[in-house]
Design a protein around this motif. Structure first.
Motif, PDB file in Angstrom:
ATOM      1  N   GLY A   1      -3.631   0.698   1.157  1.00 54.20           N
ATOM      2  CA  GLY A   1      -4.908   1.168   1.694  1.00 54.20           C
ATOM      3  C   GLY A   1      -5.999   1.239   0.636  1.00 54.20           C
ATOM      4  N   LYS A   2      -5.568   1.442  -0.631  1.00 51.26           N
ATOM      5  CA  LYS A   2      -6.575   1.549  -1.704  1.00 51.26           C
ATOM      6  C   LYS A   2      -7.011   0.183  -2.230  1.00 51.26           C
ATOM      7  CE  LYS A   2      -5.052   5.953  -3.568  1.00 51.26           C
ATOM      8  NZ  LYS A   2      -3.909   6.315  -4.387  1.00 51.26           N
ATOM      9  N   ALA A   3      -6.330  -0.892  -1.785  1.00 54.99           N
ATOM     10  CA  ALA A   3      -6.604  -2.211  -2.374  1.00 54.99           C
ATOM     11  C   ALA A   3      -8.046  -2.654  -2.149  1.00 54.99           C
ATOM     12  CB  ALA A   3      -5.624  -3.250  -1.825  1.00 54.99           C
ATOM     13  N   ARG A   4      -8.567  -2.420  -0.936  1.00 54.12           N
ATOM     14  CA  ARG A   4      -9.983  -2.736  -0.669  1.00 54.12           C
ATOM     15  C   ARG A   4     -10.514  -1.664   0.293  1.00 54.12           C
ATOM     16  NH1 ARG A   4     -11.749  -8.681   0.472  1.00 54.12           N
ATOM     17  NH2 ARG A   4     -13.682  -7.789  -0.335  1.00 54.12           N
ATOM     18  N   PRO A   5     -11.648  -1.055  -0.023  1.00 52.35           N
ATOM     19  CA  PRO A   5     -12.064   0.121   0.753  1.00 52.35           C
ATOM     20  C   PRO A   5     -12.934  -0.099   1.986  1.00 52.35           C
ATOM     21  CG  PRO A   5     -13.415  -0.084  -1.204  1.00 52.35           C
ATOM     22  CD  PRO A   5     -12.446  -1.232  -1.244  1.00 52.35           C
ATOM     23  N   THR A   6     -13.647  -1.234   2.088  1.00 48.22           N
ATOM     24  CA  THR A   6     -14.674  -1.309   3.143  1.00 48.22           C
ATOM     25  C   THR A   6     -14.111  -1.684   4.520  1.00 48.22           C
ATOM     26  OG1 THR A   6     -16.334  -1.838   1.475  1.00 48.22           O
ATOM     27  CG2 THR A   6     -16.939  -2.269   3.755  1.00 48.22           C
ATOM     28  N   ALA A   7     -13.286  -2.712   4.579  1.00 45.84           N
ATOM     29  CA  ALA A   7     -12.769  -3.159   5.885  1.00 45.84           C
ATOM     30  C   ALA A   7     -11.817  -2.112   6.455  1.00 45.84           C
ATOM     31  CB  ALA A   7     -12.062  -4.497   5.734  1.00 45.84           C
ATOM     32  N   VAL A   8     -12.207  -1.521   7.584  1.00 50.17           N
ATOM     33  CA  VAL A   8     -11.409  -0.429   8.148  1.00 50.17           C
ATOM     34  C   VAL A   8     -10.128  -0.956   8.797  1.00 50.17           C
ATOM     35  CG1 VAL A   8     -12.471  -0.329  10.464  1.00 50.17           C
ATOM     36  CG2 VAL A   8     -11.648   1.773   9.380  1.00 50.17           C
ATOM     37  N   ASN A   9     -10.072  -2.259   9.065  1.00 51.61           N
ATOM     38  CA  ASN A   9      -8.871  -2.856   9.659  1.00 51.61           C
ATOM     39  C   ASN A   9      -7.635  -2.605   8.803  1.00 51.61           C
ATOM     40  OD1 ASN A   9     -11.396  -4.421   9.945  1.00 51.61           O
ATOM     41  ND2 ASN A   9     -10.273  -5.383  11.615  1.00 51.61           N
ATOM     42  N   LEU A  10      -7.844  -2.495   7.497  1.00 50.73           N
ATOM     43  CA  LEU A  10      -6.722  -2.255   6.580  1.00 50.73           C
ATOM     44  C   LEU A  10      -6.110  -0.883   6.862  1.00 50.73           C
ATOM     45  CD1 LEU A  10      -5.172  -3.275   4.067  1.00 50.73           C
ATOM     46  CD2 LEU A  10      -6.976  -2.345   2.642  1.00 50.73           C
ATOM     47  N   ALA A  11      -6.941   0.162   6.860  1.00 56.26           N
ATOM     48  CA  ALA A  11      -6.450   1.523   7.122  1.00 56.26           C
ATOM     49  C   ALA A  11      -5.912   1.628   8.543  1.00 56.26           C
ATOM     50  CB  ALA A  11      -7.595   2.516   6.928  1.00 56.26           C
ATOM     51  N   TRP A  12      -6.589   0.958   9.472  1.00 60.33           N
ATOM     52  CA  TRP A  12      -6.178   0.996  10.882  1.00 60.33           C
ATOM     53  C   TRP A  12      -4.751   0.448  11.046  1.00 60.33           C
ATOM     54  CZ3 TRP A  12      -4.920  -3.296  13.837  1.00 60.33           C
ATOM     55  CH2 TRP A  12      -4.761  -3.089  15.209  1.00 60.33           C
ATOM     56  N   ALA A  13      -4.484  -0.696  10.403  1.00 60.87           N
ATOM     57  CA  ALA A  13      -3.168  -1.335  10.546  1.00 60.87           C
ATOM     58  C   ALA A  13      -2.078  -0.493   9.874  1.00 60.87           C
ATOM     59  CB  ALA A  13      -3.200  -2.730   9.930  1.00 60.87           C
ATOM     60  N   ILE A  14      -2.405   0.087   8.722  1.00 60.07           N
ATOM     61  CA  ILE A  14      -1.408   0.900   8.011  1.00 60.07           C
ATOM     62  C   ILE A  14      -1.031   2.115   8.862  1.00 60.07           C
ATOM     63  CG2 ILE A  14      -1.060   2.365   5.970  1.00 60.07           C
ATOM     64  CD1 ILE A  14      -2.947   0.282   4.492  1.00 60.07           C
ATOM     65  N   GLN A  15      -2.075   2.740   9.427  1.00 55.57           N
ATOM     66  CA  GLN A  15      -1.824   3.913  10.269  1.00 55.57           C
ATOM     67  C   GLN A  15      -0.951   3.533  11.468  1.00 55.57           C
ATOM     68  OE1 GLN A  15      -5.482   5.740  11.409  1.00 55.57           O
ATOM     69  NE2 GLN A  15      -4.452   7.241  12.682  1.00 55.57           N
ATOM     70  N   ARG A  16      -1.257   2.388  12.062  1.00 54.69           N
ATOM     71  CA  ARG A  16      -0.489   1.945  13.237  1.00 54.69           C
ATOM     72  C   ARG A  16       0.978   1.687  12.855  1.00 54.69           C
ATOM     73  NH1 ARG A  16      -1.767  -3.104  17.373  1.00 54.69           N
ATOM     74  NH2 ARG A  16       0.403  -3.735  17.543  1.00 54.69           N
ATOM     75  N   MET A  17       1.204   1.041  11.717  1.00 55.47           N
ATOM     76  CA  MET A  17       2.571   0.741  11.275  1.00 55.47           C
ATOM     77  C   MET A  17       3.336   2.039  10.993  1.00 55.47           C
ATOM     78  SD  MET A  17       2.949  -2.617  11.104  1.00 55.47           S
ATOM     79  CE  MET A  17       4.375  -2.872  10.078  1.00 55.47           C
ATOM     80  N   LEU A  18       2.670   2.979  10.311  1.00 54.73           N
ATOM     81  CA  LEU A  18       3.365   4.225   9.942  1.00 54.73           C
ATOM     82  C   LEU A  18       3.649   5.081  11.180  1.00 54.73           C
ATOM     83  CD1 LEU A  18       1.534   5.139   6.604  1.00 54.73           C
ATOM     84  CD2 LEU A  18       3.815   4.140   6.885  1.00 54.73           C
ATOM     85  N   GLU A  19       2.709   5.072  12.125  1.00 60.08           N
ATOM     86  CA  GLU A  19       2.941   5.835  13.368  1.00 60.08           C
ATOM     87  C   GLU A  19       4.153   5.287  14.100  1.00 60.08           C
ATOM     88  OE1 GLU A  19      -0.657   5.971  15.756  1.00 60.08           O
ATOM     89  OE2 GLU A  19      -1.523   7.361  14.283  1.00 60.08           O
ATOM     90  N   ARG A  20       4.262   3.960  14.153  1.00 60.75           N
ATOM     91  CA  ARG A  20       5.400   3.335  14.830  1.00 60.75           C
ATOM     92  C   ARG A  20       6.699   3.695  14.098  1.00 60.75           C
ATOM     93  NH1 ARG A  20       7.076  -1.672  17.530  1.00 60.75           N
ATOM     94  NH2 ARG A  20       9.180  -1.039  18.147  1.00 60.75           N
ATOM     95  N   ALA A  21       6.650   3.686  12.767  1.00 63.26           N
ATOM     96  CA  ALA A  21       7.853   4.020  11.984  1.00 63.26           C
ATOM     97  C   ALA A  21       8.275   5.461  12.274  1.00 63.26           C
ATOM     98  CB  ALA A  21       7.572   3.840  10.491  1.00 63.26           C
ATOM     99  N   ARG A  22       7.305   6.380  12.295  1.00 65.33           N
ATOM    100  CA  ARG A  22       7.623   7.802  12.543  1.00 65.33           C
ATOM    101  C   ARG A  22       8.169   7.991  13.943  1.00 65.33           C
ATOM    102  NH1 ARG A  22       2.187   8.730  10.900  1.00 65.33           N
ATOM    103  NH2 ARG A  22       2.139   8.568   8.645  1.00 65.33           N
ATOM    104  N   LYS A  23       7.542   7.302  14.900  1.00 63.73           N
ATOM    105  CA  LYS A  23       7.896   7.496  16.308  1.00 63.73           C
ATOM    106  C   LYS A  23       9.299   6.959  16.607  1.00 63.73           C
ATOM    107  CE  LYS A  23       5.662   5.015  19.566  1.00 63.73           C
ATOM    108  NZ  LYS A  23       6.559   4.340  20.450  1.00 63.73           N
TER     109      LYS A  23
END
Ligand code: MRU
Length: 348
Positions: free
Chosen positions: A83-105
């Protein structure tokens, strides 16, 4: 052309820094290597950053060693690094959150996390491919007949499908609406000259490559009938962060009474930000400004700046084209309506 490909125990990434002169593939084995590819621009483009992060986490999840809660917490750390690799494109944070939510669920289901996250990353990629086609279909409906100007690279190299703004151009050309594309070079990293020109040539779409500073001249001459650009993040009020130079294009289009369209999947919308003021702007290495292909072009020891993105205020944006439909001003209403169920095209 697919700039990223899942290969089971690794991911193949097309090194976009070498295009259009060479096609070199990088083999990525884990989240650290994926983070490097994102930082060094081997892969770039807002939707593709999200897809790459998804694959980076999937690779990490299937590595031998950690299981259960230790693996979950390791994935969270990897997500922070990506997530820290590039800060402007929100798609990066969005995808990470989606992947982690799926892992937790799904972590308690007894299925290996590696399998779960591979499945999620592949669907993320496929959904973006479909979003690109839908954006093209919606966008072509609002394009006027004539020449269209675009900026940076928003095509297959930046996404999981045919692109965002590029998909609108491609579909518009297929339908006979787009006569010619004017592609800005996108100084200093030259994504327009190196990548968009490469894609337009491959797709046999008539185009003219121009330097960024020529855009106003061609608009004033009446040679441009619409501007279509992508986005790296869109705030709730419709302010748009995109490649540096986009703001100047938006103002010039307004001055010349040319419609200015933004094409982006809904994964680029950031509902947490009311306006563009809060969007973090990436400051990149100054070498990208004072060097071209490794050759120094300026005196040594001078002050240099390289904000990689700028903000175009919503008042200059005529429409935001997403896979769910088209949002028209006022965007605070239309974007939230669109997120809830889709919007229909109205006259622009
Ligand atoms: O710095 P980059 O090459 O990642 O910037 C890409 C752009 O600004 C694109 O226009 C943007 O990501 C939107 S559409 C893919």
């Amino acid at each position: 052309m697919q700039p990223i490909e899942w290969c089971g125990d690794h991911v193949r990434v097309l090194d976009q820094r070498k295009l259009p002169r060479e096609m070199v593939w990088i083999v990525v084995h884990d989240a650290i290597e994926m983070t490097d590819c994102i930082k060094n621009m081997s892969l770039r483009g807002a939707p593709l950053l999200g897809i790459a992060a998804g694959y980076g986490l999937a690779l990490e999840a299937q590595k031998k060693g950690k299981t259960g809660s230790a693996l979950l917490s390791h994935l969270e750390d990897s997500g922070k690094m990506l997530g820290k690799a590039r800060p402007t494109a929100v798609n990066l944070a969005w995808a990470i959150q989606r992947m982690l939510e799926r892992a937790r669920k799904d972590s308690h289901l007894g299925k290996a996390l590696g399998d779960i996250l591979r499945e999620e990353a592949l669907s993320l990629h496929e959904e973006d491919r479909q979003a690109c086609s839908a954006i093209g279909q919606w966008g072509a409906q609002v394009l006027p007949q004539g020449n269209v100007l675009t900026h940076c690279n928003t095509g297959a190299l930046a996404t999981g499908g045919d692109g965002t703004a590029y998909s609108v151009l491609k579909e518009g050309f297929r339908q006979g609406k787009v006569t010619r594309v004017f592609a800005c070079e996108a100084r200093p990293f030259l994504q327009g000259a190196r990548l968009t020109a490469f894609e337009l040539k491959q797709d046999k779409i008539p185009f003219t490559l121009i330097t960024d500073s020529m855009a106003g001249y061609f608009m004033w001459q009446g040679k441009i009938q619409a501007v279509v650009v992508g986005a790296d993040r869109v705030a709730r009020n419709g302010d748009v962060a995109n490649k540096i130079g986009t703001y100047a294009l938006a103002v010039l289009a307004h001055e010349n009474k040319i419609p200015f369209f933004v094409a982006a999947p809904t994964s680029t919308l950031d509902p947490s930000l009311e306006t563009g003021q809060g969007i973090p702007i990436e400051e990149r290495d100054k070498k990208e400004v004072v060097e071209i292909m490794g050759v120094s072009i300026a005196p040594e020891g001078i002050e240099v700046a390289h904000p990689a993105f700028d903000i175009s205020p919503a008042r200059y944006v005529n429409a935001i084209i997403t896979e769910k439909g088209i949002a028209l001003p006022p965007f605070s209403e239309s974007l939230s309506k669109l997120m809830q169920g889709g919007n229909s095209v109205a006259a622009i």
